[in-house]
Design a protein around this motif. Sequence first.
Motif, mmCIF file in Angstrom:
data_model
loop_
_atom_site.group_PDB
_atom_site.id
_atom_site.type_symbol
_atom_site.label_atom_id
_atom_site.label_comp_id
_atom_site.label_asym_id
_atom_site.label_seq_id
_atom_site.Cartn_x
_atom_site.Cartn_y
_atom_site.Cartn_z
ATOM 1 N N MET A 52 5.898 3.476 1.424
ATOM 2 C CA MET A 52 5.086 2.282 1.243
ATOM 3 C C MET A 52 5.032 1.460 2.520
ATOM 4 O O MET A 52 5.838 1.653 3.436
ATOM 5 C CB MET A 52 5.654 1.427 0.104
ATOM 6 C CG MET A 52 5.679 2.130 -1.227
ATOM 7 S SD MET A 52 6.160 1.051 -2.602
ATOM 8 C CE MET A 52 7.904 0.857 -2.280
ATOM 9 N N GLN A 61 0.843 -1.192 0.000
ATOM 10 C CA GLN A 61 0.000 0.000 0.000
ATOM 11 C C GLN A 61 0.881 1.245 0.000
ATOM 12 O O GLN A 61 1.969 1.249 0.574
ATOM 13 C CB GLN A 61 -0.965 0.016 1.181
ATOM 14 C CG GLN A 61 -0.371 0.226 2.543
ATOM 15 C CD GLN A 61 -1.444 0.226 3.635
ATOM 16 O OE1 GLN A 61 -2.549 -0.279 3.449
ATOM 17 N NE2 GLN A 61 -1.120 0.794 4.785
ATOM 18 N N LEU A 96 -1.848 2.157 -9.301
ATOM 19 C CA LEU A 96 -2.142 3.298 -8.450
ATOM 20 C C LEU A 96 -1.316 4.481 -8.922
ATOM 21 O O LEU A 96 -0.128 4.324 -9.239
ATOM 22 C CB LEU A 96 -1.799 2.994 -6.986
ATOM 23 C CG LEU A 96 -2.514 1.810 -6.319
ATOM 24 C CD1 LEU A 96 -1.939 1.592 -4.923
ATOM 25 C CD2 LEU A 96 -4.010 2.048 -6.249
ATOM 26 N N LEU A 101 -3.407 7.585 1.416
ATOM 27 C CA LEU A 101 -3.296 6.144 1.555
ATOM 28 C C LEU A 101 -4.018 5.447 0.402
ATOM 29 O O LEU A 101 -5.188 5.719 0.132
ATOM 30 C CB LEU A 101 -3.885 5.708 2.894
ATOM 31 C CG LEU A 101 -3.789 4.217 3.220
ATOM 32 C CD1 LEU A 101 -2.340 3.811 3.452
ATOM 33 C CD2 LEU A 101 -4.628 3.897 4.463
ATOM 34 N N GLN A 102 -3.296 4.531 -0.280
ATOM 35 C CA GLN A 102 -3.860 3.743 -1.369
ATOM 36 C C GLN A 102 -3.393 2.299 -1.220
ATOM 37 O O GLN A 102 -2.217 2.050 -0.980
ATOM 38 C CB GLN A 102 -3.411 4.269 -2.735
ATOM 39 C CG GLN A 102 -3.754 5.715 -3.021
ATOM 40 C CD GLN A 102 -3.306 6.119 -4.408
ATOM 41 O OE1 GLN A 102 -3.927 5.803 -5.408
ATOM 42 N NE2 GLN A 102 -2.183 6.832 -4.472
ATOM 43 N N ALA A 103 -4.301 1.365 -1.406
ATOM 44 C CA ALA A 103 -3.959 -0.045 -1.254
ATOM 45 C C ALA A 103 -4.382 -0.816 -2.493
ATOM 46 O O ALA A 103 -5.150 -0.322 -3.326
ATOM 47 C CB ALA A 103 -4.641 -0.622 -0.015
ATOM 48 N N GLY A 104 -3.858 -2.044 -2.616
ATOM 49 C CA GLY A 104 -4.355 -2.920 -3.668
ATOM 50 C C GLY A 104 -3.339 -3.481 -4.631
ATOM 51 O O GLY A 104 -3.717 -4.111 -5.620
ATOM 52 N N THR A 128 0.368 -4.771 9.593
ATOM 53 C CA THR A 128 1.015 -4.029 8.518
ATOM 54 C C THR A 128 2.413 -3.570 8.945
ATOM 55 O O THR A 128 2.633 -3.212 10.099
ATOM 56 C CB THR A 128 0.157 -2.818 8.141
ATOM 57 O OG1 THR A 128 -1.111 -3.296 7.677
ATOM 58 C CG2 THR A 128 0.803 -1.970 7.061
ATOM 59 N N THR A 145 1.391 -5.235 3.431
ATOM 60 C CA THR A 145 0.188 -5.646 4.130
ATOM 61 C C THR A 145 -0.115 -7.121 3.857
ATOM 62 O O THR A 145 0.342 -7.690 2.863
ATOM 63 C CB THR A 145 -1.031 -4.807 3.711
ATOM 64 O OG1 THR A 145 -1.362 -5.105 2.336
ATOM 65 C CG2 THR A 145 -0.745 -3.320 3.848
#
Length: 230
Positions: free
Chosen positions: A160, A79, A113, A121-124, A169, A163
């Motif tokens: 970064m 993330q 992303l 915050l960005q996840a995935g 995390t 996760t």
Amino acid sequence: MNMNPLKFLPILIFFVSGGFVGSASLRADALTDIQISVVNGKLTTGLTKYVGVFDPQTFETHDPGFAGIPPSGNQYAVQIAQKLWYHSGIEGDPVTAVTAGAFVRVSDGNSSLDVTGSSGLQAGLILDNNLSGSLHSHLDFLLFPHAGSLAPDGVYGIVMQITSPSYQTSDPFLLAIANIAGGDLTLEGIEYGEQAIFNVAVPEPSSIALAGLGVAGLAGAALRRRMRKR
């Protein structure tokens, strides 16, 4: 004529022991994959900062990668913890959020992303399900704009975290990626910009900070010895 050795840094690709050694031929810690492990139920990384270099023609890099032997059968992902940071590599210049439309697109091959000067915050981004018990994965980092009005030379900092649904995390860590397309950024500038962004974006315990400075010092000394031999 004085020639900036960093201008050719991503082009120095050799076959060593059946594998590729890329931009890190001159930069020891750029070869260092981000090491993932689990300690007391929490994900950890081997260092708190890592270095990469955008290719000066494509403005792209796949290094450093992500590796380790965390517990198998679990999904691991990345993330993005903060906005995109920038430093010119010039001593005395401030660390800033990236402006003027520049951003870095990070992709795992299926999803991506965009890390900008205002993103949070960005996840995935999926690394690996690690079914075999050994994790080794690479993300793609692409700097925009890379046509017309180019993103400026300097160091771009992405904070970064690792996760997993099964573990806590990881603490934030920095990936500092240098853009050297204009030929103006020096080795010392990369080192200065990397540390300047780290100081602003990644607070850490003093004991870890001292260890990180020791590793950075050793890498820098080795790097300077190699450059003097060329």
